[in-house]
Design an enzyme around this catalytic site. Structure first.
Site, PDB file in Angstrom:
ATOM      1  CD  GLU A 119      -1.975  -1.088   3.384  1.00  0.00           C
ATOM      2  OE1 GLU A 119      -3.165   0.009   3.649  1.00  0.00           O
ATOM      3  OE2 GLU A 119      -2.676  -2.293   3.384  1.00  0.00           O
ATOM      4  CG  HIS A 169      -0.381  15.844  -5.050  1.00  0.00           C
ATOM      5  ND1 HIS A 169       0.424  16.569  -4.952  1.00  0.00           N
ATOM      6  CD2 HIS A 169      -1.455  15.486  -5.674  1.00  0.00           C
ATOM      7  CE1 HIS A 169       0.055  17.463  -5.478  1.00  0.00           C
ATOM      8  NE2 HIS A 169      -1.450  16.606  -5.739  1.00  0.00           N
TER       9      HIS A 169
END
Ligand SMILES: Nc1ncnc2c1ncn2[C@@H]1O[C@H](COP(=O)(O)OP(=O)(O)OP(=O)(O)O)[C@@H](O)[C@H]1O
Ligand SMILES: Cc1cc2nc3c(=O)[nH]c(=O)nc-3n(C[C@H](O)[C@H](O)[C@H](O)CO)c2cc1C
Ligand SMILES: [Mg+2]
Length: 148
Positions: A79, A84
């Site tokens: 994962e 951002h």
């Protein structure tokens, strides 16, 4: 990992839906195939590197590889938390990652609060390690040549 830097890509799939809600870190999950293709001797743990969604910009990232001991998963997962803020979710899109370095093994947190704190620490460590952007340029080039 002996194999660093390690490059891989795959479609973003749905997981259990607890990454962002409980730990405050959304994680783009790779499908089983991508996880099964990891080198057999990969150490589980938290790594840092660079990631891009489709042919978008390259961002810093942290990626967790393993069984999420806190949640006692039975299947190994991979994962990626991209550093951002995205306008919207990107399930179904192609995620490109270049894993550059290893940060720490997976921990079994005492609580979600501790997990959230630990993740803030690891994100900071990753930012410190990611000062050089040469690999970022490499990933950008490789992702765009693969989708051409
Ligand atoms: N910065 C980001 N990094 C990673 N994913 C993001 C980010 N911002 C938005 N997302 C979106 O959030 C999704 C991940 O959310 P989340 O991790 O909560 O759920 P899940 O992957 O379905 O389940 P799980 O909790 O098992 O990982 C990604 O697939 C992506 O579409
Ligand atoms: C930076 C980062 C660090 C993580 N560290 C751990 C950990 O130490 N132990 C754990 O069980 N899960 C860890 N996870 C995985 C976390 O449990 C998982 O993302 C959520 O359960 C959502 O599936 C980490 C995830 C990320 C992105
Ligand atoms: Mg996730």
């Amino acid at each position: 990992m002996r194999h660093l830097p390690y490059f891989c890509r795959g479609q973003v799939v749905r997981g259990f839906g607890r990454g962002s809600k409980q730990l405050g870190i959304p994680t783009a999950n790779f499908p089983e195939q991508v996880v099964d293709n990891l080198p057999a001797d990969v150490s589980t743990g938290i790594y840092y590197g660079w990631a891009s969604v489709g042919s978008g910009d390259v961002h810093k990232m942290v990626v967790s590889i393993g069984w999420n001991p806190y949640y006692k998963n039975t299947k190994k997962s991979m994962e990626t938390h991209i550093m951002h803020t995205f306008e919207e979710d990107f399930y179904g899109e192609i995620l490109n990652v270049a894993i550059v370095g290893y940060l720490r093994p997976e921990k079994n947190f005492d609580s979600l609060v501790q997990g959230t704190r630990e993740n803030a620490v690891v994100n900071k460590d990753a930012l410190r390690c990611l000062k050089c952007n040469k690999l970022s340029q490499y990933l950008k080039h490789r992702a765009s040549s693969m989708s051409a």
